[in-house]
Design an enzyme around this catalytic site. Structure first.
Site, mmCIF file in Angstrom:
data_model
loop_
_atom_site.group_PDB
_atom_site.id
_atom_site.type_symbol
_atom_site.label_atom_id
_atom_site.label_comp_id
_atom_site.label_asym_id
_atom_site.label_seq_id
_atom_site.Cartn_x
_atom_site.Cartn_y
_atom_site.Cartn_z
ATOM 1 N N ASP A 188 0.829 -1.204 0.000
ATOM 2 C CA ASP A 188 0.000 0.000 0.000
ATOM 3 C C ASP A 188 0.871 1.264 0.000
ATOM 4 O O ASP A 188 1.867 1.337 0.718
ATOM 5 C CB ASP A 188 -0.862 -0.033 1.280
ATOM 6 C CG ASP A 188 -1.928 1.040 1.311
ATOM 7 O OD1 ASP A 188 -2.797 1.021 0.424
ATOM 8 O OD2 ASP A 188 -1.894 1.886 2.224
ATOM 9 N N GLU A 248 1.627 -0.554 -5.030
ATOM 10 C CA GLU A 248 0.641 0.468 -5.345
ATOM 11 C C GLU A 248 1.400 1.792 -5.340
ATOM 12 O O GLU A 248 1.665 2.359 -4.289
ATOM 13 C CB GLU A 248 -0.486 0.522 -4.297
ATOM 14 C CG GLU A 248 -1.559 1.505 -4.713
ATOM 15 C CD GLU A 248 -2.191 2.300 -3.586
ATOM 16 O OE1 GLU A 248 -3.289 2.809 -3.768
ATOM 17 O OE2 GLU A 248 -1.575 2.424 -2.497
HETATM 18 C C1 NOJ Z 1 -4.591 2.813 -0.894
HETATM 19 C C2 NOJ Z 1 -5.704 1.867 -0.582
HETATM 20 O O1 NOJ Z 1 -6.036 1.132 -1.735
HETATM 21 C C3 NOJ Z 1 -6.835 2.717 -0.068
HETATM 22 O O2 NOJ Z 1 -8.019 1.972 0.056
HETATM 23 C C4 NOJ Z 1 -6.403 3.336 1.242
HETATM 24 O O3 NOJ Z 1 -7.413 4.213 1.687
HETATM 25 C C5 NOJ Z 1 -5.104 4.125 1.097
HETATM 26 N N1 NOJ Z 1 -4.135 3.426 0.325
HETATM 27 C C6 NOJ Z 1 -4.504 4.437 2.441
HETATM 28 O O4 NOJ Z 1 -4.010 3.264 3.040
#
Ligand code: NOJ
Ligand code: CA
Length: 522
Positions: A188, A248
């Site tokens: 993440d 991500e």
């Molecule tokens: C990306 C995640 O996919 C999302 O759902 C989340 O709110 C943010 N990162 C913060 O962790």
């Protein structure tokens, strides 16, 4: 997979680990290779589980660690890999580390695991002008006057990645899940861990992507991240199993290859295509960028049209051109949405995506053609974006509504018993339920099942993609196997010569506007 909304085995209205287990045969028959499970750890759920209070245990709302281990065993039995979601940028404010940081003095070792700073001026001004991704200031003041940084919700304090103790802790968390048999990690906010130690102000703001688009941004995409990537990669490489990690990282496309060097991530999500408008030229350019970027470092491209953070693509594609889909559901009239057009385009785009080289990440329910539930009443909204944006944006709940598994019943087969699902399902979900589409010719579910099966047969032999010119407004490419994929943005055209493998419309004589077909050479 968003576990809270996938399937509910114990009938309390909330999806759970055993719900996932019960649906594994469905996933195998759908033709997926693996599942990525959004955070299932202990969490107060202020951000749907992306606020982790204990990285080594399962949220009781979802089950137990033993359930998770059983899920891993069941999935592997069926040949399905499991990727867990790791959240290293921030913890929950209920994590034991943050609780002890609050209890400790300014300047203490406990505070140094996070980013605490004195305020500016007389101390009542935040240390910088940084804004949270969810809206509002990125700093919150605690009782003794210090401020802590949270790039997301105030319940998600950012960790201090300059602190070796933080690094060591995450090494251990990686090993913990590797020891339990996971096949990979989705990381993440992989581009946010390292901050400029001078904590300068930010000049401009560019929305969710933040200033990841501007060079030398104080908290996105900083050089120091790569050292952390390499540390994790070494841990994965030391495993005796084949394991992977996917980032991500919302960074500029030209910066992405650095995350994919041979000693860093195996893959990164590519959101470039997701934000591309419905246009032939824009789509070709986005595909080219991703293929080139991956090839430059010997990696493979990835593709995504929907996930738990964005409006589902059948709805996005049904909006008038140039609509901002992040804010539209609040302001736009419902009749501006052309749902039939959106679904037609979504089916075509998804079919095209499944013909591309590399990996395709699908989001639960897109195989049913589910629309986004953009008109959820404000009273049920759960996403922190709603409050943090002072009700300017509804947030992401519209793509997180529990799945319909059967056309009737109190939760459309989502859970056993009478409990209402944690977000209400709209009337339109019943006819789209899994069991209502299974075996039904022309259904979106059968399109995905056929496409995933055909992808295995025709598309995965090698990673070659060759553009073919079939005229203006026609996106066409050939894969190494010789199969031609055509996505028609222009007027209806005749079907190219060859054996029609699959089409988004069922028509084998022509490719209508906004339709896709795969054709094999004779
Ligand atoms: C990306 C995640 O996919 C999302 O759902 C989340 O709110 C943010 N990162 C913060 O962790
Ligand atoms: Ca449940």
């Amino acid at each position: 997979m968003y576990p809270r909304s996938f399937a509910d085995a114990n009938g309390d209205g909330i999806g759970d680990v055993n719900g996932i287990r019960s649906r594994l045969p469905y996933l195998r028959d759908l033709g997926v290779d693996g599942i990525w499970i959004s955070p299932w750890y202990v969490s107060p759920m202020h951000d749907g589980g992306y606020d982790v209070a204990d990285y080594r245990d399962i949220n009781p709302m979802f089950g137990t660690l033993a359930d998770a281990e059983a899920l891993l065993a069941d999935a592997h039995e069926l040949g399905i890999k499991v990727i867990v979601d790791l959240v290293p940028n921030h913890t929950s404010s209920e994590h034991r580390w943050f609780l002890s940081a609050l209890a400790a003095e300014p300047g203490s070792a406990e505070r140094n695991r996070y980013i605490f700073k004195p305020g500016r001026g007389d101390g009542s001004e935040p240390p910088t002008n940084w804004q949270s991704v969810f809206g509002g200031p990125a700093w919150t003041r605690v009782d003794d006057g210090e401020w802590y940084l949270h790039l997301f919700d105030p319940s998600q304090p950012d960790l201090n990645w300059e602190n070796e103790e933080v690094r060591a802790e995450f090494d251990d968390i990686f090993r913990f899940w590797l020891d339990r048999g996971v096949d990979g990690f989705r990381v993440d906010v992989a581009h946010g861990l390292v901050k400029n130690p001078a904590y300068p102000d930010i000049e401009t703001s560019e929305g969710l992507l933040g200033n990841a688009r501007t060079p030398d941004h104080p908290h996105w995409d900083r050089e120091g991240i790569h050292e952390i990537n390499r540390r994790w990669r070494a841990i994965l490489d030391a495993s005796d199993r084949e394991v992977m990690m996917v980032a991500e990282a919302w960074v500029r496309p030209e910066r992405l290859p650095m995350y994919l060097r041979p000693d860093e991530y195996h893959q990164s999500f590519n959101f470039d295509f997701l934000v591309t408008p419905w246009s032939h030229d824009a789509a070709v350019a986005a595909i080219d960028r991703a293929v080139t970027a991956a090839a430059a470092v010997g990696s493979t491209p990835t593709w995504t049209l929907s996930n738990h953070d964005v409006m589902r693509h059948p709805t996005r594609y049904g909006l008038p051109p140039d609509t901002n889909w992040r804010t539209w559901p609040l302001t736009g009239p419902a009749d501006a949405l052309d749902a039939d057009l959106g679904l037609r385009r979504a089916r075509a785009a998804s079919l095209m995506l499944m013909a591309l080289p590399g990996s395709v990440y699908l989001y639960q329910g897109e195989e049913l053609g589910l629309p986004d539930v953009w008109d959820l009443p404000a009273s049920v909204l759960d996403d922190p974006v709603w409050e943090n944006s002072s009700h300017a944006q509804k947030g992401r709940d519209g793509c997180r509504v529990p799945l319909p598994w059967s056309p009737d019943g109190p939760s459309l087969g989502f859970g056993e018993g009478d409990a209402s699902p944690w977000l209400p399902q709209p009337p339109g979900f019943g006819p789209l339920a899994m069991s209502a589409q299974l075996g039904v010719e022309g259904s979106t579910l059968e399109l995905y099942r056929a496409a995933l099966a055909a992808r295995r047969r025709h598309m995965t032999a090698d990673e070659e993609l060759t553009w073919v010119d079939l005229g203006a407004g026609v996106l066409a490419f050939q894969r190494g196997s010789g199969v031609l994929c055509v996505l028609n943005y222009g007027p209806e055209m005749p079907m190219p010569a060859g054996d029609v493998v699959i089409t988004s419309t069922g028509r084998t004589d022509v490719i209508p506007t906004d339709a896709c077909a795969w054709v094999a050479p004779r």
